[in-house]
Write a protein that holds these residues in place. Structure first.
Motif, PDB file in Angstrom:
ATOM      1  N   TYR A  87       7.856  -2.015  13.946  1.00  0.00           N
ATOM      2  CA  TYR A  87       8.024  -2.502  12.586  1.00  0.00           C
ATOM      3  C   TYR A  87       8.810  -1.515  11.740  1.00  0.00           C
ATOM      4  CZ  TYR A  87       4.089  -5.403  13.991  1.00  0.00           C
ATOM      5  OH  TYR A  87       3.268  -6.276  14.647  1.00  0.00           O
ATOM      6  N   GLU A  88       9.605  -2.060  10.847  1.00  0.00           N
ATOM      7  CA  GLU A  88      10.186  -1.252   9.784  1.00  0.00           C
ATOM      8  C   GLU A  88       9.348  -1.543   8.548  1.00  0.00           C
ATOM      9  OE1 GLU A  88      14.080  -0.887   6.896  1.00  0.00           O
ATOM     10  OE2 GLU A  88      14.181  -2.202   8.634  1.00  0.00           O
ATOM     11  N   VAL A  89       8.734  -0.539   8.009  1.00  0.00           N
ATOM     12  CA  VAL A  89       7.861  -0.713   6.846  1.00  0.00           C
ATOM     13  C   VAL A  89       8.553  -0.111   5.632  1.00  0.00           C
ATOM     14  CG1 VAL A  89       5.620  -0.148   5.836  1.00  0.00           C
ATOM     15  CG2 VAL A  89       5.800  -0.597   8.306  1.00  0.00           C
ATOM     16  N   ARG A  90       8.574  -0.873   4.576  1.00  0.00           N
ATOM     17  CA  ARG A  90       9.130  -0.401   3.299  1.00  0.00           C
ATOM     18  C   ARG A  90       8.069  -0.538   2.222  1.00  0.00           C
ATOM     19  NH1 ARG A  90      14.766  -3.795   3.351  1.00  0.00           N
ATOM     20  NH2 ARG A  90      15.454  -3.102   5.408  1.00  0.00           N
ATOM     21  N   ILE A  91       8.107   0.349   1.268  1.00  0.00           N
ATOM     22  CA  ILE A  91       7.224   0.259   0.111  1.00  0.00           C
ATOM     23  C   ILE A  91       7.976  -0.523  -0.963  1.00  0.00           C
ATOM     24  CG2 ILE A  91       5.945   1.540  -1.641  1.00  0.00           C
ATOM     25  CD1 ILE A  91       4.889   1.789   1.291  1.00  0.00           C
ATOM     26  N   PHE A  92       7.428  -1.685  -1.316  1.00  0.00           N
ATOM     27  CA  PHE A  92       8.048  -2.567  -2.301  1.00  0.00           C
ATOM     28  C   PHE A  92       7.281  -2.404  -3.607  1.00  0.00           C
ATOM     29  CE2 PHE A  92       8.567  -6.685  -4.417  1.00  0.00           C
ATOM     30  CZ  PHE A  92       9.940  -6.830  -4.356  1.00  0.00           C
ATOM     31  N   THR A  93       7.922  -1.836  -4.620  1.00  0.00           N
ATOM     32  CA  THR A  93       7.250  -1.567  -5.883  1.00  0.00           C
ATOM     33  C   THR A  93       8.227  -1.647  -7.045  1.00  0.00           C
ATOM     34  OG1 THR A  93       5.977   0.076  -7.144  1.00  0.00           O
ATOM     35  CG2 THR A  93       7.540   0.937  -5.519  1.00  0.00           C
ATOM     36  N   ALA A  94       7.760  -2.153  -8.171  1.00  0.00           N
ATOM     37  CA  ALA A  94       8.578  -2.193  -9.381  1.00  0.00           C
ATOM     38  C   ALA A  94       8.911  -0.779  -9.851  1.00  0.00           C
ATOM     39  CB  ALA A  94       7.842  -2.953 -10.488  1.00  0.00           C
ATOM     40  N   ARG A  95       8.102   0.190  -9.474  1.00  0.00           N
ATOM     41  CA  ARG A  95       8.363   1.579  -9.851  1.00  0.00           C
ATOM     42  C   ARG A  95       9.720   2.069  -9.353  1.00  0.00           C
ATOM     43  NH1 ARG A  95       2.875   1.470  -8.408  1.00  0.00           N
ATOM     44  NH2 ARG A  95       1.514   2.012 -10.141  1.00  0.00           N
ATOM     45  N   ALA A  96      10.248   1.440  -8.297  1.00  0.00           N
ATOM     46  CA  ALA A  96      11.519   1.875  -7.720  1.00  0.00           C
ATOM     47  C   ALA A  96      12.698   1.652  -8.669  1.00  0.00           C
ATOM     48  CB  ALA A  96      11.765   1.177  -6.393  1.00  0.00           C
ATOM     49  N   ALA A  97      12.499   0.911  -9.729  1.00  0.00           N
ATOM     50  CA  ALA A  97      13.559   0.713 -10.719  1.00  0.00           C
ATOM     51  C   ALA A  97      13.802   1.971 -11.542  1.00  0.00           C
ATOM     52  CB  ALA A  97      13.214  -0.459 -11.639  1.00  0.00           C
ATOM     53  N   ASP A  98      12.862   2.897 -11.522  1.00  0.00           N
ATOM     54  CA  ASP A  98      12.944   4.132 -12.306  1.00  0.00           C
ATOM     55  C   ASP A  98      12.982   5.326 -11.347  1.00  0.00           C
ATOM     56  OD1 ASP A  98      12.535   6.374 -13.874  1.00  0.00           O
ATOM     57  OD2 ASP A  98      10.772   5.585 -14.905  1.00  0.00           O
ATOM     58  N   PRO A  99      14.121   6.042 -11.272  1.00  0.00           N
ATOM     59  CA  PRO A  99      14.229   7.170 -10.340  1.00  0.00           C
ATOM     60  C   PRO A  99      13.112   8.206 -10.496  1.00  0.00           C
ATOM     61  CG  PRO A  99      16.371   6.648 -11.262  1.00  0.00           C
ATOM     62  CD  PRO A  99      15.346   5.817 -12.015  1.00  0.00           C
ATOM     63  N   ALA A 100      12.623   8.408 -11.686  1.00  0.00           N
ATOM     64  CA  ALA A 100      11.530   9.366 -11.895  1.00  0.00           C
ATOM     65  C   ALA A 100      10.251   8.890 -11.203  1.00  0.00           C
ATOM     66  CB  ALA A 100      11.280   9.573 -13.388  1.00  0.00           C
ATOM     67  N   GLN A 101      10.059   7.588 -11.158  1.00  0.00           N
ATOM     68  CA  GLN A 101       8.876   7.039 -10.500  1.00  0.00           C
ATOM     69  C   GLN A 101       9.022   7.070  -8.981  1.00  0.00           C
ATOM     70  OE1 GLN A 101       5.970   6.159 -12.006  1.00  0.00           O
ATOM     71  NE2 GLN A 101       6.953   7.041 -13.807  1.00  0.00           N
ATOM     72  N   VAL A 102      10.240   6.908  -8.474  1.00  0.00           N
ATOM     73  CA  VAL A 102      10.463   6.950  -7.025  1.00  0.00           C
ATOM     74  C   VAL A 102      10.009   8.292  -6.468  1.00  0.00           C
ATOM     75  CG1 VAL A 102      12.203   6.946  -5.191  1.00  0.00           C
ATOM     76  CG2 VAL A 102      12.312   5.245  -7.019  1.00  0.00           C
TER      77      VAL A 102
END
Length: 102
Positions: free
Chosen positions: A14-29
């Motif tokens: 599997y390729e697993v990715r973390i899907f989160t709205a936080r990724a829209a903000d580089p500081a949150q990434v």
């Protein structure tokens, strides 16, 4: 969920990715990356963009719909509070008029 993700990674299929709205903000990434690293999941891709090749999306607030119709599937529509598939909205999914099995 942590155990499930680690099992997927150990299986290697599997390729697993973390899907989160936080990724829209580089500081949150960077905060998400730090958390993943502290919890044995360093190196996972982090995104807030759906991918057309995505096979599944796991989420604690998701309600499954019949593809291309917008109709709520019976499994989600008939779920009881506190069980998988229940939406924690101000109304129950039984209040949704159109739903079908998907």
């Amino acid at each position: 969920m942590m155990s499930r993700v680690k099992a997927w990674l150990n299986e290697g299929d599997y390729e697993v990715r973390i899907f989160t709205a936080r990724a829209a903000d580089p500081a949150q990434v960077s905060k998400v990356k730090d958390w993943l690293g502290r919890n044995g999941l360093a190196g996972l891709a982090i995104t807030n963009i759906k991918d057309t090749d995505m096979v599944e999306l796991w989420d604690d607030k998701a309600v499954r719909l019949e593809r291309n119709t917008g109709k709520v599937c019976d499994g989600c529509a008939n779920a009881e509070r506190g069980t998988a598939g229940f939406s924690h909205r101000h109304f129950t999914l039984r209040d949704v008029e159109q739903h079908t099995d998907c």
